[in-house]
Design a protein around this motif. Structure first.
Motif, mmCIF file in Angstrom:
data_model
loop_
_atom_site.group_PDB
_atom_site.id
_atom_site.type_symbol
_atom_site.label_atom_id
_atom_site.label_comp_id
_atom_site.label_asym_id
_atom_site.label_seq_id
_atom_site.Cartn_x
_atom_site.Cartn_y
_atom_site.Cartn_z
ATOM 1 N N ILE A 181 3.750 5.573 -4.728
ATOM 2 C CA ILE A 181 5.070 5.074 -4.352
ATOM 3 C C ILE A 181 6.073 5.740 -5.277
ATOM 4 O O ILE A 181 5.988 5.604 -6.495
ATOM 5 C CB ILE A 181 5.156 3.527 -4.469
ATOM 6 C CG1 ILE A 181 4.291 2.847 -3.395
ATOM 7 C CG2 ILE A 181 6.583 3.061 -4.299
ATOM 8 C CD1 ILE A 181 2.878 2.718 -3.723
ATOM 9 N N ARG A 182 6.998 6.458 -4.697
ATOM 10 C CA ARG A 182 8.003 7.178 -5.481
ATOM 11 C C ARG A 182 9.173 6.267 -5.824
ATOM 12 O O ARG A 182 9.325 5.207 -5.260
ATOM 13 C CB ARG A 182 8.513 8.387 -4.695
ATOM 14 C CG ARG A 182 7.430 9.414 -4.427
ATOM 15 C CD ARG A 182 8.059 10.691 -3.880
ATOM 16 N NE ARG A 182 7.075 11.680 -3.550
ATOM 17 C CZ ARG A 182 6.564 12.540 -4.405
ATOM 18 N NH1 ARG A 182 6.929 12.528 -5.661
ATOM 19 N NH2 ARG A 182 5.663 13.423 -4.015
ATOM 20 N N GLY A 183 9.963 6.724 -6.765
ATOM 21 C CA GLY A 183 11.176 5.998 -7.089
ATOM 22 C C GLY A 183 11.145 5.417 -8.484
ATOM 23 O O GLY A 183 10.163 5.523 -9.222
ATOM 24 N N ARG A 184 12.260 4.780 -8.817
ATOM 25 C CA ARG A 184 12.443 4.239 -10.157
ATOM 26 C C ARG A 184 11.341 3.271 -10.563
ATOM 27 O O ARG A 184 10.851 3.280 -11.682
ATOM 28 C CB ARG A 184 13.805 3.562 -10.230
ATOM 29 C CG ARG A 184 14.120 3.075 -11.597
ATOM 30 C CD ARG A 184 15.521 2.588 -11.685
ATOM 31 N NE ARG A 184 15.750 2.140 -13.051
ATOM 32 C CZ ARG A 184 16.715 1.367 -13.417
ATOM 33 N NH1 ARG A 184 17.590 0.960 -12.541
ATOM 34 N NH2 ARG A 184 16.850 1.002 -14.657
ATOM 35 N N ASN A 185 10.960 2.402 -9.667
ATOM 36 C CA ASN A 185 9.903 1.427 -9.950
ATOM 37 C C ASN A 185 8.590 1.834 -9.291
ATOM 38 O O ASN A 185 7.762 0.990 -8.973
ATOM 39 C CB ASN A 185 10.327 0.034 -9.469
ATOM 40 C CG ASN A 185 11.527 -0.468 -10.233
ATOM 41 O OD1 ASN A 185 11.570 -0.349 -11.458
ATOM 42 N ND2 ASN A 185 12.514 -0.995 -9.537
ATOM 43 N N GLY A 186 8.412 3.131 -9.114
ATOM 44 C CA GLY A 186 7.239 3.645 -8.436
ATOM 45 C C GLY A 186 5.981 3.588 -9.281
ATOM 46 O O GLY A 186 5.983 3.174 -10.431
ATOM 47 N N GLY A 187 4.929 4.042 -8.696
ATOM 48 C CA GLY A 187 3.623 4.064 -9.336
ATOM 49 C C GLY A 187 2.579 4.304 -8.270
ATOM 50 O O GLY A 187 2.844 4.978 -7.279
ATOM 51 N N PHE A 188 1.437 3.712 -8.438
ATOM 52 C CA PHE A 188 0.387 3.876 -7.441
ATOM 53 C C PHE A 188 -0.529 2.664 -7.450
ATOM 54 O O PHE A 188 -0.564 1.880 -8.391
ATOM 55 C CB PHE A 188 -0.410 5.168 -7.679
ATOM 56 C CG PHE A 188 -0.818 5.382 -9.103
ATOM 57 C CD1 PHE A 188 -2.020 4.898 -9.580
ATOM 58 C CD2 PHE A 188 0.016 6.074 -9.969
ATOM 59 C CE1 PHE A 188 -2.390 5.092 -10.897
ATOM 60 C CE2 PHE A 188 -0.356 6.279 -11.292
ATOM 61 C CZ PHE A 188 -1.555 5.778 -11.758
ATOM 62 N N ARG A 189 -1.253 2.523 -6.349
ATOM 63 C CA ARG A 189 -2.233 1.456 -6.186
ATOM 64 C C ARG A 189 -3.377 1.999 -5.349
ATOM 65 O O ARG A 189 -3.282 3.096 -4.790
ATOM 66 C CB ARG A 189 -1.601 0.236 -5.524
ATOM 67 C CG ARG A 189 -1.069 0.494 -4.140
ATOM 68 C CD ARG A 189 -0.463 -0.762 -3.536
ATOM 69 N NE ARG A 189 0.411 -0.396 -2.431
ATOM 70 C CZ ARG A 189 1.698 -0.693 -2.356
ATOM 71 N NH1 ARG A 189 2.269 -1.392 -3.311
ATOM 72 N NH2 ARG A 189 2.410 -0.330 -1.325
ATOM 73 N N LEU A 190 -4.445 1.241 -5.287
ATOM 74 C CA LEU A 190 -5.573 1.670 -4.477
ATOM 75 C C LEU A 190 -5.142 1.770 -3.021
ATOM 76 O O LEU A 190 -4.415 0.910 -2.518
ATOM 77 C CB LEU A 190 -6.739 0.691 -4.598
ATOM 78 C CG LEU A 190 -7.380 0.534 -5.974
ATOM 79 C CD1 LEU A 190 -8.518 -0.478 -5.921
ATOM 80 C CD2 LEU A 190 -7.880 1.870 -6.506
#
Length: 146
Positions: A58-67
């Motif tokens: 997930i892009r953006g300021r509060n982005g990251g990743f998940r399974l």
């Protein structure tokens, strides 16, 4: 058999990400801090795990990743097989650069090939869910909030 650091770190990324609850996202910075791994190296790993459809980014300021799928659908043996596929166990397994003079008569390659297949067969009996069963202890060791 020794796994590449890349494979080791990929498994750590999945374990860490699997510990996150619900919609909570993992990020490279926190994994880098927990495992003392270069963020640049982790970026390459996350990119490949995303391409393998194991992580959703997930892009953006509060982005990251998940399974990208449930932990019980991520097979460890299949993943290790993919990540280790570029590393031949012995020179004789690499047809392009095999300079061993005894290769035509050597039985060692057959023994090690059987052992390698057994290794992967055992790993294929496990999923990411199996690796995160001791969730509370892992969360405490990694500093993930409950």
């Amino acid at each position: 058999m020794q796994l590449k650091k890349y494979t080791d770190y990929s498994l750590r990324v999945l374990i860490f990400t699997g510990m996150k609850s619900g919609e909570e996202l993992a990020n490279i910075k926190e994994i880098s801090q927990v495992f003392n791994i270069s963020p640049n190296h982790l970026g390459k790993i996350v990119h490949q795990l995303n391409k393998l459809e194991l992580l959703e980014t997930i892009r953006g300021r509060n982005g990251g990743f998940r399974l990208a799928k449930p932990a019980d659908e991520i097979n460890i043996g299949l993943l290790v097989r993919v990540l280790e596929s570029e590393s031949p166990l012995l020179e004789c397994f690499d047809k392009g650069s095999n300079h061993c003079v005894i290769t035509p008569a050597c039985t060692l390659k057959h023994v090690l090939n059987r052992a390698l297949h057994s290794f992967y067969k055992v790993l294929e009996g496990y999923t990411l869910q199996d690796l995160i069963q001791n969730e509370q202890e892992l969360k405490e060791l990694m500093g993930i909030s409950k």
